[in-house]
Design a protein around this motif. Structure first.
Motif, short mmCIF file in Angstrom:
data_model
loop_
_atom_site.label_atom_id
_atom_site.label_comp_id
_atom_site.label_asym_id
_atom_site.label_seq_id
_atom_site.Cartn_x
_atom_site.Cartn_y
_atom_site.Cartn_z
N PHE A 50 0.77 -1.24 0.00
CA PHE A 50 0.00 0.00 0.00
C PHE A 50 0.81 1.29 0.00
O PHE A 50 0.23 2.37 -0.20
CB PHE A 50 -0.96 0.01 1.20
N THR A 51 2.11 1.23 0.22
CA THR A 51 2.90 2.46 0.24
C THR A 51 2.79 3.20 -1.10
O THR A 51 2.92 2.61 -2.16
CB THR A 51 4.38 2.15 0.52
N GLY A 52 2.54 4.48 -1.01
CA GLY A 52 2.44 5.32 -2.20
C GLY A 52 1.03 5.51 -2.72
O GLY A 52 0.80 6.32 -3.60
N MET A 53 0.08 4.77 -2.17
CA MET A 53 -1.31 4.90 -2.61
C MET A 53 -1.95 6.15 -2.05
O MET A 53 -1.66 6.56 -0.91
CB MET A 53 -2.14 3.70 -2.14
N ARG A 54 -2.83 6.77 -2.80
CA ARG A 54 -3.64 7.86 -2.31
C ARG A 54 -4.66 7.30 -1.32
O ARG A 54 -5.04 6.14 -1.38
CB ARG A 54 -4.35 8.54 -3.49
N ASP A 55 -5.12 8.14 -0.40
CA ASP A 55 -6.01 7.69 0.67
C ASP A 55 -7.24 6.95 0.17
O ASP A 55 -7.64 5.93 0.74
CB ASP A 55 -6.48 8.89 1.52
N ASP A 56 -7.85 7.44 -0.92
CA ASP A 56 -9.09 6.82 -1.38
C ASP A 56 -8.85 5.42 -1.93
O ASP A 56 -9.68 4.52 -1.75
CB ASP A 56 -9.78 7.70 -2.42
N VAL A 57 -7.69 5.22 -2.57
CA VAL A 57 -7.37 3.90 -3.11
C VAL A 57 -7.09 2.92 -1.98
O VAL A 57 -7.56 1.78 -1.98
CB VAL A 57 -6.16 3.99 -4.06
N PHE A 58 -6.32 3.37 -0.99
CA PHE A 58 -6.03 2.52 0.16
C PHE A 58 -7.31 2.20 0.93
O PHE A 58 -7.53 1.06 1.35
CB PHE A 58 -5.02 3.20 1.08
N SER A 59 -8.16 3.20 1.11
CA SER A 59 -9.40 2.99 1.85
C SER A 59 -10.29 1.95 1.17
O SER A 59 -10.92 1.12 1.83
CB SER A 59 -10.15 4.33 1.98
N ALA A 60 -10.33 1.99 -0.16
CA ALA A 60 -11.13 1.01 -0.91
C ALA A 60 -10.58 -0.39 -0.73
O ALA A 60 -11.34 -1.36 -0.56
CB ALA A 60 -11.17 1.40 -2.38
N ALA A 61 -9.26 -0.53 -0.76
CA ALA A 61 -8.63 -1.84 -0.57
C ALA A 61 -8.87 -2.34 0.84
O ALA A 61 -9.10 -3.54 1.07
CB ALA A 61 -7.14 -1.74 -0.87
N LEU A 62 -8.79 -1.44 1.80
CA LEU A 62 -9.03 -1.79 3.20
C LEU A 62 -10.46 -2.29 3.39
O LEU A 62 -10.71 -3.30 4.05
CB LEU A 62 -8.77 -0.56 4.07
N ARG A 63 -11.39 -1.58 2.78
CA ARG A 63 -12.80 -1.97 2.89
C ARG A 63 -13.05 -3.34 2.26
O ARG A 63 -13.79 -4.17 2.83
CB ARG A 63 -13.68 -0.91 2.22
N HIS B 265 4.34 1.65 -6.45
CA HIS B 265 3.24 2.37 -7.11
C HIS B 265 3.74 3.67 -7.70
O HIS B 265 3.34 4.07 -8.81
CB HIS B 265 2.12 2.66 -6.10
N GLY B 266 4.61 4.35 -6.99
CA GLY B 266 5.17 5.60 -7.48
C GLY B 266 6.10 5.40 -8.65
O GLY B 266 6.11 6.20 -9.60
N VAL B 267 6.91 4.35 -8.60
CA VAL B 267 7.79 4.03 -9.72
C VAL B 267 6.96 3.76 -10.97
O VAL B 267 7.25 4.28 -12.06
CB VAL B 267 8.68 2.82 -9.39
N ALA B 268 5.91 2.96 -10.82
CA ALA B 268 5.04 2.65 -11.95
C ALA B 268 4.39 3.91 -12.52
O ALA B 268 4.26 4.07 -13.74
CB ALA B 268 3.98 1.64 -11.53
N ALA B 269 3.99 4.82 -11.61
CA ALA B 269 3.36 6.07 -12.05
C ALA B 269 4.32 6.93 -12.84
O ALA B 269 3.97 7.51 -13.88
CB ALA B 269 2.84 6.84 -10.83
N ALA B 270 5.55 7.03 -12.36
CA ALA B 270 6.56 7.83 -13.06
C ALA B 270 6.87 7.24 -14.44
O ALA B 270 6.99 7.96 -15.43
CB ALA B 270 7.83 7.93 -12.23
N LYS B 271 7.00 5.92 -14.50
CA LYS B 271 7.25 5.26 -15.77
C LYS B 271 6.10 5.51 -16.75
O LYS B 271 6.31 5.77 -17.92
CB LYS B 271 7.45 3.76 -15.56
N ALA B 272 4.87 5.41 -16.23
CA ALA B 272 3.70 5.64 -17.08
C ALA B 272 3.63 7.07 -17.59
O ALA B 272 3.06 7.34 -18.65
CB ALA B 272 2.42 5.29 -16.31
N ALA B 273 4.23 7.99 -16.83
CA ALA B 273 4.28 9.40 -17.24
C ALA B 273 5.39 9.68 -18.24
O ALA B 273 5.52 10.80 -18.73
CB ALA B 273 4.46 10.29 -16.01
#
Length: 232
Positions: free
Chosen positions: A44-57, A178-186
């Motif tokens: 979960f490191t690097g996830m925005r709160d809403d994404v983490f919250s959805a996974a938690l739920r 997650h951040g590495v993947a985001a940067a690569k996608a950018a």
């Protein structure tokens, strides 16, 4: 040609990922979760709160064997956040972070920025608390300003647009896959960083697998590497 260095905040500049982590593990165990600290960090490191919250739920509903009400899901997430907030006075910069930032600031023609999944109000507090805000302001950007959080590229593309640098000319420093993947996608170059207190054994390999061109273990090394970036 690198024209901008974009730092993630949590786990790269501010050692916040480790804050209250053990208490969170205990809290989740009390609610039926079998997630240890390494699982929380690696997943979960690097996830925005809403994404983490959805996974938690989603996991909570699996544990309960039924859909969780909005009130139950909200209470679970807020209880977790409270565990971390209770330890916020222990927050420190990642060792040597200022050294890396100073190394970049000493370069000619290199822009700097922060691009984080954290909400802006928390970015403000954390960076100021650790004495790093003035190095970056006003170029501190939160993923709450974009439609999709990491691993989507939105926050990095938004940051590049705001600082006026082509994504292909940006180098990102990230501690989360997650951040590495985001940067690569950018379309940006990205180096992984494992100097935060939350980086367990194997963390660097995870960053490499996500696409990090290099993995750096400490800000002493990162500062030296960044200090030469305009000559590469």
């Amino acid at each position: 040609m690198v024209k901008a260095i974009i730092f993630d905040c949590d786990g790269v500049l501010v050692d916040s990922e480790i804050v209250g982590l053990d208490d969170v593990v205990v809290y989740l165990a009390e609610h039926g979760f079998e997630w240890d600290a390494k699982h929380l960090i690696s997943t979960f490191t690097g996830m925005r709160d809403d994404v983490f919250s959805a996974a938690l739920r989603a996991e909570y509903e699996r544990i309960l064997g039924r859909p969780a009400s909005d009130a139950e899901a909200h209470a679970l997430f807020e209880g977790l956040v409270d565990k971390r907030r209770a330890k916020r006075d222990t927050l420190q910069p990642v060792p040597g972070a200022e050294k890396s930032v100073r190394a970049v600031k000493a370069l000619d023609g290199i822009r700097t920025a922060v691009a984080s999944s954290s909400r802006m109000v928390y970015l403000d507090r954390k960076l100021k608390h650790c004495g790093l805000w003035d190095y970056f302001a006003p170029d501190v950007y939160s993923a709450e300003a974009v439609a999709h959080g990491k691993p989507a590229p939105d926050i990095f593309l938004y940051t590049a647009e705001r600082i006026g640098i082509d994504p292909a000319d940006c180098l990102v420093i990230e501690d989360a896959h997650h951040g590495v993947a985001a940067a690569k996608a950018a379309g940006m170059a990205v180096w992984g960083f494992t100097g935060g207190g939350h980086c367990f054994e194997g963390h660097g390999e995870t960053l490499s697998e996500a696409g990090a061109a290099r993995v750096v273990e400490h800000h002493d090394v990162l500062a030296a590497m960044l200090g030469q970036i305009d000559r590469q």
